[in-house]
Design an enzyme around this catalytic site. Sequence first.
Site, PDB file in Angstrom:
ATOM      1  N   GLU A 135      60.138   9.900 -33.826  1.00  0.00           N
ATOM      2  CA  GLU A 135      60.676   9.038 -34.792  1.00  0.00           C
ATOM      3  C   GLU A 135      61.868   9.564 -35.393  1.00  0.00           C
ATOM      4  O   GLU A 135      62.099  10.878 -35.823  1.00  0.00           O
ATOM      5  CB  GLU A 135      59.748   8.898 -35.951  1.00  0.00           C
ATOM      6  CG  GLU A 135      60.374   8.333 -37.417  1.00  0.00           C
ATOM      7  CD  GLU A 135      59.268   8.608 -38.500  1.00  0.00           C
ATOM      8  OE1 GLU A 135      58.116   9.216 -38.257  1.00  0.00           O
ATOM      9  OE2 GLU A 135      59.586   8.397 -39.725  1.00  0.00           O
TER      10      GLU A 135
ATOM     11  N   ASP B 162      56.555  11.601 -38.736  1.00  0.00           N
ATOM     12  CA  ASP B 162      56.319  12.486 -39.935  1.00  0.00           C
ATOM     13  C   ASP B 162      54.806  12.212 -40.663  1.00  0.00           C
ATOM     14  O   ASP B 162      54.214  11.161 -40.318  1.00  0.00           O
ATOM     15  CB  ASP B 162      57.375  11.897 -41.022  1.00  0.00           C
ATOM     16  CG  ASP B 162      58.628  12.165 -40.849  1.00  0.00           C
ATOM     17  OD1 ASP B 162      58.870  13.105 -39.979  1.00  0.00           O
ATOM     18  OD2 ASP B 162      59.600  11.449 -41.281  1.00  0.00           O
TER      19      ASP B 162
ATOM     20  N   ASP C  99      53.750  11.302 -43.332  1.00  0.00           N
ATOM     21  CA  ASP C  99      53.785  10.660 -44.561  1.00  0.00           C
ATOM     22  C   ASP C  99      53.558   9.176 -44.163  1.00  0.00           C
ATOM     23  O   ASP C  99      52.965   8.825 -43.038  1.00  0.00           O
ATOM     24  CB  ASP C  99      54.909  10.753 -45.227  1.00  0.00           C
ATOM     25  CG  ASP C  99      56.042  10.272 -44.480  1.00  0.00           C
ATOM     26  OD1 ASP C  99      55.817   9.441 -43.381  1.00  0.00           O
ATOM     27  OD2 ASP C  99      57.215  10.395 -44.937  1.00  0.00           O
TER      28      ASP C  99
ATOM     29  N   ASP D 245      55.202   6.303 -44.092  1.00  0.00           N
ATOM     30  CA  ASP D 245      55.963   5.707 -43.351  1.00  0.00           C
ATOM     31  C   ASP D 245      55.835   6.254 -41.747  1.00  0.00           C
ATOM     32  O   ASP D 245      55.880   5.399 -40.992  1.00  0.00           O
ATOM     33  CB  ASP D 245      57.446   6.358 -43.677  1.00  0.00           C
ATOM     34  CG  ASP D 245      58.152   5.303 -44.654  1.00  0.00           C
ATOM     35  OD1 ASP D 245      57.328   4.050 -44.949  1.00  0.00           O
ATOM     36  OD2 ASP D 245      59.237   5.493 -45.160  1.00  0.00           O
TER      37      ASP D 245
END
Length: 640
Positions: free
Chosen positions: A428, A501, A503, A505
């Site tokens: 990403e 990541d 997290d 998102d």
Amino acid sequence: MGTEVNGEYGADQIQILKGLEAVRKRPGMYIGSTSTRGLHHLVYEIVDNSVDEALAGFCTEIEVVVNKDNSVCVTDNGRGIPVGINHKAGKSAVEVVFTILHAGGKFGGGGYKVSGGLHGVGASVVNALSEWLEVTVHSDGRMYNQKYERGKVMYPLKDIGETKKTGTQVTFLPDKEIFEETVFDFETLRERLREIAFLTKGLKITLKDDRKEKPQIRTFHYEGGIKEYVEYLNKSQNPLYEEIIYCEGQRKDIYVEVAMQHNDSYQDSTYSFVNNIITPEGGTHLAGFKNALTKTFNDYARKNKLLKDNEPNLSGEDIREGLAAIISIKIGEPQFEGQTKQKLGNSEARGAVDSVVTEQLTYFLEQNPAIAKIICDKAILAQRARDAARKARDLTRRKTALEGSSLPGKLADCSDKDPKNCEIYIVEGDSAGGSAKTARNRATQAILPLRGKILNVEKSRLDKILVNNEIKAMITAFGTGIGEEFDIEKLRYNKIVIMTDADVDGAHIATLMLTFLYRFMPELIRQGHVYLAQPPLYKIEKNKIVRYAYDDDELKSILEEIGRDGNNKIQRYKGLGEMDADQLWETTMDPEKRILLRVNIDRSEEAEIDVVFNTLMGDKVEPRREFIEANAKFVRNLDI
Ligand code: TSJ
């Protein structure tokens, strides 16, 4: 007569012990495996007997309880297993059920049920693989009971008193000598029991988990049966019309039931079942359904001038765009074929389903012209989009033919050309992609950075999906093609690693990618080529020694180990971008040290996974919230 029977009984007894001994020697032959899957199979094997009693019209309720010691108790309110002496065997019918190996009920090489009757291998297999098993039958005003240990009879069936009820109760404890895992998973049981309840209208199934302080109870009871199953499949979708189209009928000894409803998505969510067992590869029953659907809609569209004479027929795929459908048949002697024995082969099933669906769907469309028009209009749009997609694909194919096979510009490919050794990291964001390109092993690791969120394929039609740059890049990099042209032999990397990541998102992006892979290249997931990278959440540094923690528990235990004091420097990584190339290599990409999670799907759970994806990716907020609360397991698996 006494001596004779005794003589025979002795010989029989030896046969029986041999039979059950064989089960204990090669359990995999009978229940597929001794993993958690085989363990849960024991429960289904017992429950199937009560379901048969329900199908025969004598049982309305089944209760399944997981006890504190991990034994399972199944109770039904049927007639009770017959308690009378079976003269051929010289013992009670109950004892026969639990000690004589059910002929024919065998697992083939692939490990799938291929039994003669409605159930698989029979209760004797469960008995053989249990430390102990206890049965209690209520019938004719009396209660009878018998107990076994590892298949051996402890005492003959005995009368233990009066009762007003009828029914059967079986409690068993899976043998720890046999199973690698003996802890039952509530969600796995819950999903299968819900499926059985959908497939057996009117039957009430209760599942209770007594292992926790606060027992959990779930009840499944669907008067509408598979109509409610379709409603469930569509709960996070927008249906195109209110009614669920339902067809039911019998042709010779085959009972056929079909329920369906279109939604505004572009996926085909059709699932077929034989004797309550999902057939992931379909077979004759599914072929009969598809044929009837295509023919009936084309006939209707022509007759009502929705399709003009000079326009081509709608394809089956066009008509099934956005369709949620359940095909369920009950058949006396199912024959399964194909490599994994998951495909129904009985040719008479094709005709039976075709005939029932053609007859009742034709009638339904005539009675509901408004609905018929909605479906035909959607199929005509699908037909146009498919044409456009074909043209777009031809165009890219011609382009690659002219330019040579052009890999995406952003791909940093690896130098090794043997796919077995190669992996591709889908990363990403451009900045993380940059670190990954520096960090990687250039020989075997390729990097494909993707910019931002990729297209949500749950909400787009093929023509739009195929012009999306991120998706085009993945398709060309993998080399396999998609949909009908998919060819696993052409896969350029053995591992496809999604790296996002750690997290919310990042989890969302990983889910979008998984959705794309699941919808367009499911075989990559089924064959275990797809992985999720696990970047660390924390870096802990003390006296120049660096440690990484991948979750909060690990952070806690590391801190306990090294002591919590002022010399600790703890850094929480918010994204891959915060790590330099060395750190990224060390923590997430070095094959010697990294943690990769393999994404796997059990084909028997694909209907449920379908609901998972469209709930997570759909636009209805309420079902998503409920869903996340109720499906911790799936969300855990997906949102890593
Ligand atoms: F198989 C089993 F032992 F594991 C088992 C069987 C476990 C459980 C929980 C339930 C049952 C079971 C069997 N429930 N109901 C029945 N019914 C019969 O066995 C039965 C009863 C009556 C007649 C009849 O013809 O009168 C026939 C059958 C097969």
